[in-house]
Design a protein around this motif. Structure first.
Motif, PDB file in Angstrom:
ATOM      1  N   ALA A 344      85.875  58.156  -6.043  1.00  0.00           N
ATOM      2  CA  ALA A 344      87.012  58.776  -5.357  1.00  0.00           C
ATOM      3  C   ALA A 344      87.990  59.384  -6.358  1.00  0.00           C
ATOM      4  O   ALA A 344      88.468  60.513  -6.169  1.00  0.00           O
ATOM      5  N   VAL A 345      88.282  58.660  -7.422  1.00  0.00           N
ATOM      6  CA  VAL A 345      89.188  59.185  -8.448  1.00  0.00           C
ATOM      7  C   VAL A 345      88.568  60.402  -9.130  1.00  0.00           C
ATOM      8  O   VAL A 345      89.232  61.415  -9.368  1.00  0.00           O
ATOM      9  N   TYR A 346      87.291  60.305  -9.444  1.00  0.00           N
ATOM     10  CA  TYR A 346      86.595  61.432 -10.063  1.00  0.00           C
ATOM     11  C   TYR A 346      86.661  62.672  -9.188  1.00  0.00           C
ATOM     12  O   TYR A 346      86.899  63.798  -9.667  1.00  0.00           O
ATOM     13  N   LYS A 347      86.458  62.513  -7.886  1.00  0.00           N
ATOM     14  CA  LYS A 347      86.522  63.651  -6.964  1.00  0.00           C
ATOM     15  C   LYS A 347      87.910  64.294  -6.977  1.00  0.00           C
ATOM     16  O   LYS A 347      88.045  65.520  -6.979  1.00  0.00           O
ATOM     17  N   ILE A 348      88.949  63.455  -6.971  1.00  0.00           N
ATOM     18  CA  ILE A 348      90.322  63.957  -6.927  1.00  0.00           C
ATOM     19  C   ILE A 348      90.658  64.744  -8.191  1.00  0.00           C
ATOM     20  O   ILE A 348      91.106  65.891  -8.138  1.00  0.00           O
ATOM     21  N   VAL A 349      90.458  64.124  -9.344  1.00  0.00           N
ATOM     22  CA  VAL A 349      90.876  64.771 -10.593  1.00  0.00           C
ATOM     23  C   VAL A 349      90.004  65.980 -10.918  1.00  0.00           C
ATOM     24  O   VAL A 349      90.463  66.915 -11.591  1.00  0.00           O
ATOM     25  N   SER A 350      88.760  66.007 -10.439  1.00  0.00           N
ATOM     26  CA  SER A 350      87.910  67.170 -10.690  1.00  0.00           C
ATOM     27  C   SER A 350      88.423  68.410  -9.966  1.00  0.00           C
ATOM     28  O   SER A 350      88.169  69.540 -10.396  1.00  0.00           O
ATOM     29  N   GLN A 351      89.128  68.222  -8.860  1.00  0.00           N
ATOM     30  CA  GLN A 351      89.743  69.361  -8.173  1.00  0.00           C
ATOM     31  C   GLN A 351      91.072  69.736  -8.811  1.00  0.00           C
ATOM     32  O   GLN A 351      91.493  70.892  -8.760  1.00  0.00           O
ATOM     33  N   THR A 361      82.205  75.036 -10.818  1.00  0.00           N
ATOM     34  CA  THR A 361      81.360  75.040 -12.016  1.00  0.00           C
ATOM     35  C   THR A 361      81.578  73.777 -12.827  1.00  0.00           C
ATOM     36  O   THR A 361      80.617  73.134 -13.280  1.00  0.00           O
ATOM     37  N   ALA A 362      82.846  73.396 -13.022  1.00  0.00           N
ATOM     38  CA  ALA A 362      83.169  72.215 -13.814  1.00  0.00           C
ATOM     39  C   ALA A 362      82.624  70.950 -13.170  1.00  0.00           C
ATOM     40  O   ALA A 362      81.977  70.125 -13.836  1.00  0.00           O
ATOM     41  N   GLN A 363      82.871  70.793 -11.862  1.00  0.00           N
ATOM     42  CA  GLN A 363      82.374  69.582 -11.228  1.00  0.00           C
ATOM     43  C   GLN A 363      80.853  69.594 -11.129  1.00  0.00           C
ATOM     44  O   GLN A 363      80.211  68.552 -11.284  1.00  0.00           O
ATOM     45  N   GLY A 364      80.267  70.758 -10.884  1.00  0.00           N
ATOM     46  CA  GLY A 364      78.814  70.831 -10.869  1.00  0.00           C
ATOM     47  C   GLY A 364      78.220  70.407 -12.204  1.00  0.00           C
ATOM     48  O   GLY A 364      77.181  69.743 -12.247  1.00  0.00           O
ATOM     49  N   LEU A 365      78.900  70.776 -13.300  1.00  0.00           N
ATOM     50  CA  LEU A 365      78.408  70.421 -14.633  1.00  0.00           C
ATOM     51  C   LEU A 365      78.512  68.922 -14.881  1.00  0.00           C
ATOM     52  O   LEU A 365      77.530  68.280 -15.281  1.00  0.00           O
ATOM     53  N   THR A 366      79.692  68.335 -14.642  1.00  0.00           N
ATOM     54  CA  THR A 366      79.839  66.892 -14.905  1.00  0.00           C
ATOM     55  C   THR A 366      79.009  66.066 -13.935  1.00  0.00           C
ATOM     56  O   THR A 366      78.396  65.065 -14.312  1.00  0.00           O
ATOM     57  N   PHE A 367      78.966  66.482 -12.671  1.00  0.00           N
ATOM     58  CA  PHE A 367      78.152  65.804 -11.667  1.00  0.00           C
ATOM     59  C   PHE A 367      76.680  65.885 -12.051  1.00  0.00           C
ATOM     60  O   PHE A 367      75.934  64.902 -11.973  1.00  0.00           O
ATOM     61  N   GLY A 368      76.267  67.083 -12.486  1.00  0.00           N
ATOM     62  CA  GLY A 368      74.873  67.287 -12.854  1.00  0.00           C
ATOM     63  C   GLY A 368      74.456  66.489 -14.069  1.00  0.00           C
ATOM     64  O   GLY A 368      73.374  65.885 -14.094  1.00  0.00           O
TER      65      GLY A 368
END
Length: 429
Positions: A344-351, A361-368
């Motif tokens: 949940a924290v990761y989702k928030i700060v990634s936005q 792009t950034a979240q796709g990269l870290t998520f990937g």
């Protein structure tokens, strides 16, 4: 102009008041998390049954877990979908990817041989990976700044609800063995089709539309992610999620398998215990939603408490025998801790930390990257687990310690600020 178009194209109310339409949009976007986690746990619940039915080796089981929604397939989808969501718009991605997901789920549900099972699992992973970063970007971009954490963490309710429904179905249908698991996957197929139909009424993100019209500067190119504040944010979000996700992903897909393999309980017991963990996650996330937008200090305090609980959850396996009471303690500690210091924290700060045209792009990269690492790890979990829980538990505790320490000491102060204010503050002088 429809009501959805009005919300999609109007300026965001930053007061913290969440409209009925914003809750509706958040729910539809959150279904990406429902389908993501639901497919992971459905596969985990059926691993032992598919293994017996198709005569799969431990290595094949690890490979299956590695290429699907928990790992490499999802990673590939996130990398592609996140970038295309920034270039083409959020709507173009989340409008169609669920049809691909539904096709993959149907392939798994009807699988009568290993190729069908592996192809379906990989397709599901790619589709759900593409959906997650675009759906979360949409939620972040239409949320009020003083309720952004609440709406983004609400998607984590869906992430926990998917496994709860899947595991309850698996538990009820366990007497049917493999047929029961096939029915579980068919449920995900129906949910995906219904969600796709409802999403057709969603409009494009107003923030993306405005940013796209003004795009063209160097700051919107992928290379800008690897400089200055963007690079620091990429390293921070990538680190906390990668190390946390190793533990969460292992718990999500392998708990029933490990409980059964190490003779700590039956298949039904493993499924029931996993379900209890996700129910605890839902309850803890409801508390997190009420507190997360109360400021930077509150976020750090919750992160610290959650990190300690998660580390202790796996230290318990090193100190005590691997039996049902200790597994219950692990599930309780990890379920609460993950709500306060997890995805949940990761989702928030990634936005919050990335400009609009690089957000997906950034979240796709870290998520990937995180899911790829988990995929590599998943190759070895079944083999390691056959030798006992000690090695797996020690490695997961170490990963959670790294995520906890890095998250706490380097957490940026973004709570309650508009996305535009954060972008200005983090821009080069």
């Amino acid at each position: 102009m429809t009501s959805s178009e009005a919300v999609g194209n109007a300026p965001v109310d930053e007061s913290g008041t969440v409209s009925r339409q914003q809750w509706k949009w958040s729910t539809l976007a959150a279904m990406a998390s429902y389908l993501d986690a639901g497919s992971i746990v459905a596969l985990g619940s059926g691993l032992a049954l598919f293994q017996a039915y198709l005569g799969l080796s431990s290595g094949a089981v690890g490979a299956l877990a590695a290429i699907g929604p928990n790992a490499i397939g999802c990673a590939l989808g996130a990398l592609i979908g996140g970038r295309l969501g920034d270039k083409l718009g959020r709507k173009r991605i989340y409008k169609y990817d669920l049809l691909v997901y539904a096709a993959g789920i149907l392939c798994i549900a009807l699988a009568v041989n290993a190729p069908m099972l592996f192809i379906g699992t990989f397709v599901v992973g790619v589709a759900v990976g593409a959906d997650v970063p675009t759906s979360l970007a949409l939620v972040g971009e239409f949320s009020p700044s003083k309720a952004r954490g609440k709406l983004l963490s609400f998607t984590q309710i869906a992430w926990n609800a998917g496994p709860v429904v899947v595991l309850l179905l698996a538990l009820v249908l366990s007497p049917l063995e493999l047929l029961g698991i096939r029915i579980v996957f068919l449920h995900l197929f129906v949910v995906a089709i219904v969600t796709w139909a409802l999403r057709r009424g969603l409009a494009e993100s107003a923030r993306w539309t405005a940013a796209s019209a003004a795009a063209g500067s160097v700051a919107t190119r992928v290379g800008a992610l690897f400089r200055g504040a963007n690079l620091r944010a990429l390293l921070w979000t990538g680190t906390i999620y990668l190390f946390w996700n190793v533990a969460a992903g292992t718990n999500g897909i392998f708990t029933p398998y490990i409980i059964t393999t190490l003779n700590a309980g039956s298949q039904a017991a493993g499924v029931a215990l996993s379900c209890a963990g996700f129910v605890i996650g839902i309850l803890a996330t409801l508390v997190f939603m009420r507190l997360v937008d109360r400021g930077h200090t509150m976020r750090k305090q919750m992160w610290a408490a959650g990190s300690v609980m998660q580390v202790l959850a796996f230290v318990a396996y090193l100190v005590f025998p691997f039996n049902i009471p200790v597994i219950i303690a692990n599930i309780l500690l990890f379920g609460v801790g993950a709500a306060f210091a997890g995805e949940a924290v990761y989702k928030i700060v990634s936005q919050e930390l990335f400009p609009t045209m690089l957000r997906g792009t950034a979240q796709g990269l870290t998520f990937g990257v995180a899911r790829t690492f988990l995929g590599i790890w998943s190759f070895f979990v079944p083999t390691l687990a056959t030798a006992g829980i000690g090695t797996v538990a020690a490695l997961l505790a170490a990963c959670l310690l790294v995520s906890g320490v890095v998250g706490y000491f380097f957490m940026p102060d973004t709570s309650g600020k508009s996305l535009e204010q954060i972008e200005v503050e983090r821009a080069p002088a």
